[in-house]
Structure formats: C-alpha cells, structure tokens
Design a protein around this motif. Sequence first.
Motif, short mmCIF file in Angstrom:
data_model
loop_
_atom_site.label_atom_id
_atom_site.label_comp_id
_atom_site.label_asym_id
_atom_site.label_seq_id
_atom_site.Cartn_x
_atom_site.Cartn_y
_atom_site.Cartn_z
N LEU A 133 0.84 -1.20 0.00
CA LEU A 133 0.00 0.00 0.00
C LEU A 133 0.88 1.25 0.00
CD1 LEU A 133 -2.93 1.14 0.30
CD2 LEU A 133 -2.57 1.08 2.77
N ILE A 134 1.94 1.21 0.80
CA ILE A 134 2.84 2.38 0.86
C ILE A 134 3.49 2.60 -0.51
CG2 ILE A 134 4.97 3.27 1.91
CD1 ILE A 134 4.06 1.76 4.52
N GLU A 135 3.94 1.50 -1.11
CA GLU A 135 4.58 1.65 -2.43
C GLU A 135 3.59 2.20 -3.46
OE1 GLU A 135 7.89 -0.69 -3.97
OE2 GLU A 135 6.41 -1.60 -5.31
N TYR A 136 2.36 1.67 -3.39
CA TYR A 136 1.33 2.11 -4.32
C TYR A 136 1.09 3.63 -4.16
CZ TYR A 136 -3.16 2.86 -6.50
OH TYR A 136 -4.16 3.37 -7.28
N MET A 137 0.98 4.08 -2.91
CA MET A 137 0.71 5.50 -2.66
C MET A 137 1.87 6.38 -3.12
SD MET A 137 -2.25 5.84 -1.60
CE MET A 137 -3.59 4.82 -1.01
N MET A 138 3.09 5.87 -2.92
CA MET A 138 4.25 6.67 -3.36
C MET A 138 4.20 6.88 -4.87
SD MET A 138 7.22 4.96 -1.02
CE MET A 138 8.63 5.81 -1.76
N LYS A 139 3.82 5.80 -5.59
CA LYS A 139 3.76 5.92 -7.06
C LYS A 139 2.58 6.79 -7.46
CE LYS A 139 6.16 1.76 -8.37
NZ LYS A 139 5.97 0.32 -8.28
N ASP A 140 1.44 6.51 -6.83
CA ASP A 140 0.22 7.21 -7.21
C ASP A 140 0.30 8.71 -6.95
OD1 ASP A 140 -2.37 6.77 -8.27
OD2 ASP A 140 -3.20 7.33 -6.31
N HIS A 141 0.93 9.08 -5.85
CA HIS A 141 1.04 10.50 -5.50
C HIS A 141 2.39 11.09 -5.89
CE1 HIS A 141 -2.38 9.28 -3.06
NE2 HIS A 141 -2.69 10.56 -2.95
N ASN A 142 3.22 10.26 -6.48
CA ASN A 142 4.55 10.70 -6.89
C ASN A 142 5.26 11.41 -5.73
OD1 ASN A 142 6.70 11.05 -8.53
ND2 ASN A 142 5.94 12.97 -9.44
N CYS A 143 5.30 10.73 -4.60
CA CYS A 143 5.83 11.37 -3.39
C CYS A 143 6.94 10.52 -2.78
CB CYS A 143 4.71 11.60 -2.37
SG CYS A 143 3.98 10.08 -1.79
N ASP A 144 7.60 11.08 -1.77
CA ASP A 144 8.67 10.34 -1.10
C ASP A 144 8.09 9.38 -0.05
OD1 ASP A 144 7.92 11.91 1.01
OD2 ASP A 144 9.73 13.15 1.03
N ILE A 151 0.24 9.01 3.83
CA ILE A 151 -0.99 8.86 3.05
C ILE A 151 -1.56 7.45 3.26
CG2 ILE A 151 -1.97 8.79 0.71
CD1 ILE A 151 0.26 10.83 -0.07
N ALA A 152 -0.69 6.45 3.17
CA ALA A 152 -1.15 5.06 3.28
C ALA A 152 -1.81 4.80 4.64
CB ALA A 152 0.04 4.11 3.08
N LEU A 153 -1.21 5.32 5.70
CA LEU A 153 -1.73 5.01 7.04
C LEU A 153 -3.12 5.61 7.27
CD1 LEU A 153 1.48 5.17 9.26
CD2 LEU A 153 0.31 3.17 8.34
#
Length: 619
Positions: A133-144, A151-153
């Motif tokens: 989920l964390i990896e997905y959110m990093m890609k989806d939001h283009n964030c660190d 975001i994931a939590l």
Amino acid sequence: MCGIVGYIGEQQAYPILIKGLHRLEYRGYDSAGVSLISDGGDLNVYKSKGKVSALEEECKNQDLSGTIGIAHTRWATHGEPNQVNAHPHYSESKSLALVHNGIIENYKSLRTQLEGYGMTFCSETDTEVLVQLIEYMMKDHNCDLFTGVQIALNYVVGAYAIAILEKEHPDQLVCARKGSPLVIGVSKRENGSTEYFLGSDATPIIEYTNQVVYLQDGEIAIMDRSGRLDIVDLKNSPQTPKLATLQLNLDQIEKGGFPHFMLKEIWEQPNALRTCIRGRVNPANKDVVLSGVLDHKDRFLNCRRIIICACGTSWHSALIGKYFIEEACQIPVEVEYASEFRYRNPVIFSDDVVIAVSQSGETADTLAAIELAKEKGAFLYGICNVIGSSIPRATDSGTYLHVGPEIGVASTKAFTGQVITLCILGLAIAKVRQTLSDEMYHMLVDELYKIPDKMQWTLENNKDIDKFAERFTYCKNFLYLGRGYNYPVALEGALKLKEISYIHAEGYPAAEMKHGPIALVDAEMPVVVIAPKRGMYEKIVSNIQEIKSRGGKIISVVTEGDTTVRGMSDYCFTIPDTRDCFVPMLAVIPLQLLSYYVAVTKGCNVDQPRNLAKSVTVE
Ligand code: G6P
C-alpha cells in the motif's frame, strides 16, 4: 508480541540488530528476520522460522554489510510461522522493506483493492499489504517515502508499529506507530555524528543510549544520518520530539548468573518490592504516601465504585486488590477481564474510578477498556511497570511498580509488585476516606513494610523444591485450592504451571471443589492447597481431609510452625506468618518455584513458552 529493532548511523547495523533481537526475543519467537541496505546499495532481506539463533544461521555467508537496517521477531497472528510470513516484507518492486507489530484489521479489503490494481502478494500476512500500500501510494502520489507512509496510514484500520527501509535512500529510516509501542534512541557519537536506534521497547537501546523519544500514537518519524529527526502526525502537522531519559540499566535486562530470567526474577522479588515501596511506605510513622491518590483526593473521596480491568496474571493481582480495597476502604470493587469489559457495553458512572493493572502497560484489551471508561467520564488510574508505556500515558493518574524490567514471559515479580501496589493504594484511599481505625491502619502499614524480608525468608527456606519437582513432571493435571485472599493465589499458581510446563492445572476456591472438581481427584492428582494458619484455617483443613479420603496427593503451603496440615501433606512449603491480606505475596513464591522446576525438569523453554507472548499488543 512482535519485536522491532532498527538502526541508522555509522556503525555496522547487523550486530546491533541481532543483539537487539535477542533482547526482544521474549516478545515473540516463532520467526525472525533482518533487512539491511548493504554498502553496495542492495536492499537485502534474510529471514527464518524459529528463534533468532536460526536467523543467525541463515545469515551466515550472506552480505551483512550496511549501516542501516531493521529487524523483527514475530509472534504470528496472520499466517503460520514460516519463512515466507516472517518479516521484513518487501514491496512488489523490492524497493521497500518493512517490519510491523500489530494487526491491520482491514487488510483483506486493502489487499483485494491492490490486487485489483495488479499487485501480487507472496505471503498471507497483513504486513505485506501495508508495504504494498505504501509503495502504491508513493507511485500514485509521486511522493517520497515519508509522505507515502502518511498517506497510506490514513487508509489503514488497526494497530501498528512499523519501520521501513527504502533502497534508493540508504540515508533515512522511517517509522510510525498507532496502538503498538515504538521507542527511538538518540545517541551523539564522539565525532559529533548522530545515530538512531529503534525498539519496540527500550531493551535493545539501553546499551547505546539512555536518551529516547517515545513515539506517540498516530505519529510518523523520519531519521537520517545528518541528525534529522522529524515527526508528523497523520494529518501532516509537525510534532516536536520530546527527549526522555531512560530509567533502566543493562544489568536489569541480563540474566546475572541465573539460568533463566524467570528464576532471576523470582529471586529478585524481595529487592524489587523494597524498591516498589520506597518513598511510599514510611516505617517510622507507619504511614503511606501515594501522590497518585493525594493529587486527586476528591475523586477517591467521592468515588461510587472502583472497577479494575486487567488480563492474565494482572487480573489475578487485581482480584487480591479487590479483596483488600473492599475491606480497607468499604468501596465496592469490580474486577473485569479487559477483553470482556470492552465489548459488553458495561455500566460506567462518571464518579467511578477505573484502574488498569498491566505489567507492560501495552496490553491492547486493557488499553481499549480504559479508553471506553474515559468516554464515560470515569477517573482513570494506571498501575503499570513499564515507564512511559501507553496505559500510564492514557490515564489521569497512577503508580509505577518500579520492580525493574520483567523479561521472563511468565510474570512473577510484576505479580507481587502489583499486589503490594494495590495494597498501598488501598491504604492510601482508606486514609483519604478514613475507613480504617488509626490502630488498624498503622498495624497494616507496619506489616506491609516487613513483606520483602518475609519474602526473602520464604525463598531461603524453600530451596529444596527443585529436589521433588521431578516427581510431578509426568502428571497430566493439577488442582490448586485456596480460600479468601488465597483463591487468586490458587489461580495464579495454576496459571504459572500451565504457562511454562504445559501441564493442565485448575485453580479453584477450596469450598467450590465439592461442586465439581472433586470428581477429578484420584491418586494421580496432585492438589496444591494454600493453607496458612489464619482466617479460614479450620475450613481448609476439612477440604484437605476430603481430598485425602479420595486418595489425592496434597502439596501444601503452610505457616511456619504449623503441624496439622503438615502432617496431612505429602509435600509441604513453609511461609512466615503475616496478615491474611498479605499472605498472597508469600504463598505465591513456592508456587512460582514449583512451576519453574517442573518445567525445567520437563525440558521446557521456561523463558519463552510455546505460543505465549510477554506483551499482548493485539486483541
Ligand atoms: C500476557 C503475559 C502475561 C500477562 C498478561 C497481561 O498473557 O504472558 O504474563 O499477565 O499478558 O499482561 P500485562 O502486561 O497487561 O500485565
């Protein structure tokens, strides 16, 4: 339950992580794993089923370089204990590795969603869902990573303490908590650099630094090699890290020449209780002073009722506390299993005092029980051992046990520490409410002060338990009987035997035996009877006769000088005389030793009994 260790700094991380895992092994021991970002920039994960020593075996001949890493010792909740389900877990791209303590309650729906986006999973764990989920959110939001975790939590329901490594950023370590403890150790090296240590508790940290930050619920932290320690909450508001000094030393978490922590902790009891009562019980004027009560006098003066919530051994000490507080303070006291209380819509009045008794201060059910009581406006009081843990932070007032760290999974010194603390609390409340005569109050305080010396006597005079414990190794069942204050001791004696020797044992109020358990008594059945020469002595003598006439073997705990019960017993332990209300702290000692030696003789792992965890941080 599970244990987390982490490190970022200039030293090689692997030895620090493995040592930390050994220190935390009492929290979970069905599998273990470690992840390092190697000097060459690889994100390596090594894991194995079984204990930390099995992981060390697994790690032989691997690349163990790296000055940043995370490690984990697991107590399985989702998915059987095996290598695949062990932590750390990689994300799909293997760019992230994550360790987790807690339970993600909505992991199934999250997993289905992520699978819908084409993500695949290797394990059955809720933890792998988190890292994906964390990896997905990093890609989806283009964030660190720091932002991605945040975001994931916000999508996660449940409890967690997590630590995460990112291959592309070997200079930073990210962690977060909600409902599961996490401590950050901060150390300044001689060359001016800063290093950070992570632990589910302070035991893996104390040999490096006594400066710590206790991460709060809902906080996410990032540490890097430049000394940065930033904390935000789930809404991205910056939080100021609060540095605290640990009150712990290394000797307290080592075996100090004893073969097991449990035996060390049994023998530590007299000194542990001396520390517990120091500054609270004054032998000169026979008085107790408990700031936790004095600072909130009115709440105790006007309270309608006391409810004590606890689990396991702490529930047994709570029961003794109930007997004492009702007798000394004339307040109705209810004792509740926290796990039942939290889910049964109990009646809680705003003028109730709700006491949470917990060695760890982290038991999930006990924490949830007091949160429920808080919603109803009750006054919350914590009786805990681990300083800075969640329950003391969630309560309005409280008292620490100060018995030192308890590492053996089977609780011993925390139990007697809880009992004496509840007695001191009862005396402090009685003083406020003036429910005891001066004479009785001073006499109880005076006697309470003598308990540590009487415990020492009990230990010195029951040294031969090891000699006959082997006779009981092959028993399938034990019965423990006590009356009044000693009924909870019977429960605790039976629990100790079950926990570490895997022999079935039941504790019963002695008079209730006739309503069922007596049917079990035969020549194969050892019956442990707590029979001090006090209170209901004659009645318990009759109970012993009933057992003997059915062929049962009697193991008794008697007062020094007793001849009647001694004469009726097959084996006998002796304790010094004391008031009824204080007998539990002495009578439990031979029962702790009995279970210890039976378990050792059976070859059981006393400090890490199968399936048990020291601190149950999930419900
Ligand atoms: C676990 C431990 C027990 C302990 C119980 C409650 O089951 O193995 O020894 O009594 O939790 O823990 P607490 O930390 O709340 O006293």
